[in-house]
Design an enzyme around this catalytic site. Structure first.
Site, PDB file in Angstrom:
ATOM      1  N   TRP A  22       1.959  -1.624   4.549  1.00  0.00           N
ATOM      2  CA  TRP A  22       2.811  -0.495   4.191  1.00  0.00           C
ATOM      3  C   TRP A  22       3.188   0.372   5.386  1.00  0.00           C
ATOM      4  CZ3 TRP A  22       0.374   4.460   1.851  1.00  0.00           C
ATOM      5  CH2 TRP A  22       1.353   5.459   1.714  1.00  0.00           C
ATOM      6  N   ASP A  50       0.393  -8.436   0.978  1.00  0.00           N
ATOM      7  CA  ASP A  50       1.301  -7.606   0.186  1.00  0.00           C
ATOM      8  C   ASP A  50       2.224  -6.811   1.096  1.00  0.00           C
ATOM      9  OD1 ASP A  50       1.836  -6.145  -2.577  1.00  0.00           O
ATOM     10  OD2 ASP A  50       1.623  -4.572  -1.056  1.00  0.00           O
ATOM     11  N   TYR A  55       9.404  -1.179   3.120  1.00  0.00           N
ATOM     12  CA  TYR A  55       8.512  -0.820   4.217  1.00  0.00           C
ATOM     13  C   TYR A  55       9.252  -0.972   5.547  1.00  0.00           C
ATOM     14  CZ  TYR A  55       4.690  -1.223   0.783  1.00  0.00           C
ATOM     15  OH  TYR A  55       3.875  -1.079  -0.309  1.00  0.00           O
ATOM     16  N   SER A 153       4.360  -1.747 -10.151  1.00  0.00           N
ATOM     17  CA  SER A 153       3.571  -0.797  -9.367  1.00  0.00           C
ATOM     18  C   SER A 153       3.730   0.599  -9.932  1.00  0.00           C
ATOM     19  CB  SER A 153       4.011  -0.818  -7.899  1.00  0.00           C
ATOM     20  OG  SER A 153       3.294   0.125  -7.130  1.00  0.00           O
ATOM     21  N   GLN A 178       0.232  -2.229  -9.598  1.00  0.00           N
ATOM     22  CA  GLN A 178      -0.284  -1.798  -8.302  1.00  0.00           C
ATOM     23  C   GLN A 178      -0.297  -0.270  -8.236  1.00  0.00           C
ATOM     24  OE1 GLN A 178       1.067  -2.132  -3.681  1.00  0.00           O
ATOM     25  NE2 GLN A 178       0.968  -4.086  -4.780  1.00  0.00           N
ATOM     26  N   SER A 207      -4.489   2.232  -1.378  1.00  0.00           N
ATOM     27  CA  SER A 207      -5.219   3.388  -0.857  1.00  0.00           C
ATOM     28  C   SER A 207      -6.639   3.511  -1.419  1.00  0.00           C
ATOM     29  CB  SER A 207      -4.450   4.688  -1.114  1.00  0.00           C
ATOM     30  OG  SER A 207      -4.913   5.715  -0.274  1.00  0.00           O
ATOM     31  N   LYS A 217     -13.911  10.501   8.589  1.00  0.00           N
ATOM     32  CA  LYS A 217     -13.544  10.962   9.934  1.00  0.00           C
ATOM     33  C   LYS A 217     -12.881  12.334   9.933  1.00  0.00           C
ATOM     34  CE  LYS A 217      -9.135   8.413  10.034  1.00  0.00           C
ATOM     35  NZ  LYS A 217      -8.414   7.306  10.710  1.00  0.00           N
ATOM     36  N   ARG A 229      -3.932   9.039  10.865  1.00  0.00           N
ATOM     37  CA  ARG A 229      -2.824   9.002   9.917  1.00  0.00           C
ATOM     38  C   ARG A 229      -2.364  10.403   9.533  1.00  0.00           C
ATOM     39  NH1 ARG A 229      -3.027   4.810   5.029  1.00  0.00           N
ATOM     40  NH2 ARG A 229      -2.907   3.485   6.871  1.00  0.00           N
ATOM     41  N   GLY A 286      -5.139  -2.059   4.998  1.00  0.00           N
ATOM     42  CA  GLY A 286      -4.291  -2.247   6.156  1.00  0.00           C
ATOM     43  C   GLY A 286      -5.139  -2.134   7.405  1.00  0.00           C
TER      44      GLY A 286
END
Length: 337
Positions: A22, A50, A55, A153, A178, A207, A217, A229, A286
């Protein structure tokens, strides 16, 4: 190596840890790094991949196709999606109309370098197109051999029921949904999961680490780590904002001793947790670096005991979102452009 699970009420097996691209391919990481992470996924036993046409505005499919080039096609399960605006983003470059679905699948196959995808998914529910039109197009794509199975999804329980009924009438299989799902985001548990269990639909969850928050973190009251991110607008930073509360981040820190007691890293605990739900066939992960996959794939096959599950709930307390009404707020009421 990664374990396999059946996807919905079908004979299709998928790797219970599935590689998703993604916010990484053609966005967060360069093409060379993307190829390395895909090859690391293959080396770890991941065979399910996937993506979606939206994307990086179609570029992520190209990167994934190139990374999988030369692999035995029969040994892979490739998923993609359509709905969101792509290409020039004109009035028909979006949604689930027959026109857009056919143009989308043809474009996806070309970019992925394959004759068919194993799973073709409606990326959201389209309130502006008759559902009969959408599923007739899906059925025709299956009969043409361009997709083997149909998925969706972020559909609600009611939408899943309507779609499943139409799929049955048309003689095709709707086998997956999804949704977002994690220790912190459990909105599908009240309505979507029971309906899916009844209909023979599995969840492929995105996710599972709550945009990386469950890695631990992000610390309460501290600056966001450079390059994370949460600081990168190209890596879904807007999706992480709802989790960046001090009370929630403090609760996540309480998971660290739980993970240690279970002999797991925080990412392994998060992924193993979603896989404890029998309606979940796969957790999407990911990676921007191959070593990230080396850690997360170890969550495959882990069974969390009752004490660990209780400790997780106790640590997180009231920061968990279980509101089933939030499943009704995901799909746009009008098409995006």
């Amino acid at each position: 190596m990664v374990n396999y699970r059946y996807l919905g009420n079908s004979g299709l097996k998928v790797s219970e840890i599935t590689y998703g691209n993604w916010v990484t391919h053609a966005s967060q990481v360069g093409d060379e790094a993307a190829v390395k992470t895909v090859h690391a996924a293959l080396d770890a036993g991941i065979t399910s991949f996937d993506t979606a046409d939206s994307y990086a505005n179609q570029a992520a499919e190209v990167v994934l196709g190139n990374a999988l080039s030369g692999q035995r096609r029969e040994g892979l399960e490739i998923f993609t999606k359509c709905y969101f605006p792509v290409g020039a983003k004109g009035p028909n470059d979006t949604g689930l109309s027959r026109k857009h679905i056919f143009e989308s699948i043809n474009g996806s196959l070309q970019r992925l370098g394959t004759d068919y995808v194993d799973l073709y998914q409606a990326h959201r529910f389209d309130y502006e197109t008759p559902l009969e039109e959408t599923f007739q197009a899906f059925a025709d794509i299956v009969r043409q051999g361009k997709a083997l199975y149909i998925g969706v999804s972020e559909w609600t329980a009611e939408q899943l029921r309507e779609g499943h009924a139409l799929a049955q009438q048309l003689g095709v299989q709707l086998i997956s949904n999804q949704p977002q799902y994690s220790m912190l985001w459990r909105v599908i548990e009240e309505k979507v999961v029971p309906a899916s269990e009844e209909l023979g639909i599995s969840q492929i969850v995105w996710s599972p680490m709550a945009q990386g928050v469950l890695s631990g973190k992000y610390l309460p009251g501290a600056d966001r780590p450079e390059g994370s991110r949460a600081t990168d607008p190209h890596s879904g930073s807007r999706f992480i904002e709802s989790f960046m509360r001090d009370d929630l981040l403090d609760a996540v820190q309480r998971l660290k001793p739980v993970a240690q007691e279970a002999g797991l890293t925080m990412p392994q605990l998060a992924i193993a947790w979603v896989l404890q739900n029998p309606n979940v066939s796969a957790a999407l992960v990911g990676a921007s670096r191959p070593e990230q996959l080396a850690d997360t794939v170890k969550a495959s096959g882990i069974t969390l005991d009752a004490d660990t599950l209780t400790a997780i709930d106790d640590a997180l307390g009231t920061v968990v979102n279980r509101d089933a009404e939030d499943t009704y707020n995901v799909a746009p009421r009008t098409r995006l452009s």
